[in-house]
Scaffold this motif. Sequence first.
Motif, PDB file in Angstrom:
ATOM      1  N   VAL A  55       0.844  -1.201   0.000  1.00  0.00           N
ATOM      2  CA  VAL A  55       0.000   0.000   0.000  1.00  0.00           C
ATOM      3  C   VAL A  55       0.880   1.252   0.000  1.00  0.00           C
ATOM      4  O   VAL A  55       0.657   2.186  -0.778  1.00  0.00           O
ATOM      5  N   ARG A  56       1.896   1.263   0.859  1.00  0.00           N
ATOM      6  CA  ARG A  56       2.788   2.436   0.936  1.00  0.00           C
ATOM      7  C   ARG A  56       3.465   2.698  -0.413  1.00  0.00           C
ATOM      8  O   ARG A  56       3.510   3.830  -0.887  1.00  0.00           O
ATOM      9  N   ILE A  77      -2.292   4.729  -6.183  1.00  0.00           N
ATOM     10  CA  ILE A  77      -3.516   4.995  -5.430  1.00  0.00           C
ATOM     11  C   ILE A  77      -3.340   6.346  -4.730  1.00  0.00           C
ATOM     12  O   ILE A  77      -2.213   6.730  -4.403  1.00  0.00           O
ATOM     13  N   PRO A  78      -4.427   7.084  -4.518  1.00  0.00           N
ATOM     14  CA  PRO A  78      -4.297   8.456  -4.026  1.00  0.00           C
ATOM     15  C   PRO A  78      -3.945   8.582  -2.544  1.00  0.00           C
ATOM     16  O   PRO A  78      -3.362   9.574  -2.128  1.00  0.00           O
ATOM     17  N   GLU A  79      -4.325   7.587  -1.730  1.00  0.00           N
ATOM     18  CA  GLU A  79      -4.081   7.712  -0.293  1.00  0.00           C
ATOM     19  C   GLU A  79      -3.943   6.340   0.342  1.00  0.00           C
ATOM     20  O   GLU A  79      -4.366   5.324  -0.220  1.00  0.00           O
ATOM     21  N   LYS A  80      -3.375   6.350   1.541  1.00  0.00           N
ATOM     22  CA  LYS A  80      -3.144   5.115   2.288  1.00  0.00           C
ATOM     23  C   LYS A  80      -4.470   4.443   2.627  1.00  0.00           C
ATOM     24  O   LYS A  80      -5.451   5.101   2.965  1.00  0.00           O
ATOM     25  N   VAL A  81      -4.474   3.134   2.526  1.00  0.00           N
ATOM     26  CA  VAL A  81      -5.610   2.306   2.910  1.00  0.00           C
ATOM     27  C   VAL A  81      -5.086   1.323   3.957  1.00  0.00           C
ATOM     28  O   VAL A  81      -4.029   0.732   3.777  1.00  0.00           O
TER      29      VAL A  81
END
Length: 147
Positions: A120-121, A129-133
Amino acid sequence: MLLSGEIDAAIGAGPVDSPDVQPLFSEPDAADAAWHQKTGIYPISHMVVVKNARLEANPGLEQELFEVFKTAKSHYIEGLHSGDHPSQADRALLKMAEVVGDDPIPYGFESSRKTLETFVRFNVEQGVIPEKVDPEELFPASTLTLA
């Protein structure tokens, strides 16, 4: 494809009987082991995806699927350690077991947490991807503690 020049490099190409194809790193097995020891990351090779609607329509499906795959894996690992599987892929897994322990195919959320967090990072850093999940959000809560 490596030999023909169609591609310049490959990951997991396996042994190629040609002096024209060489590993990128000297002593790749030692480099793999050192990287795993340093990072704790173990590459995920497969994942089962089930639509939320299917899970909602079939309560307990996620646990049933988990148990089916866990049982199949258990039988395979028993055979792997007994020497019943002499294939090249099986020998590679036995080499991996020397690095990560008796189970070269970790299974379940906790065994994959560090890898998922890193994935994810990297995706955020690379703009995929636009932001951390939080990885926990990607799985049904009932599966997070299954192992």
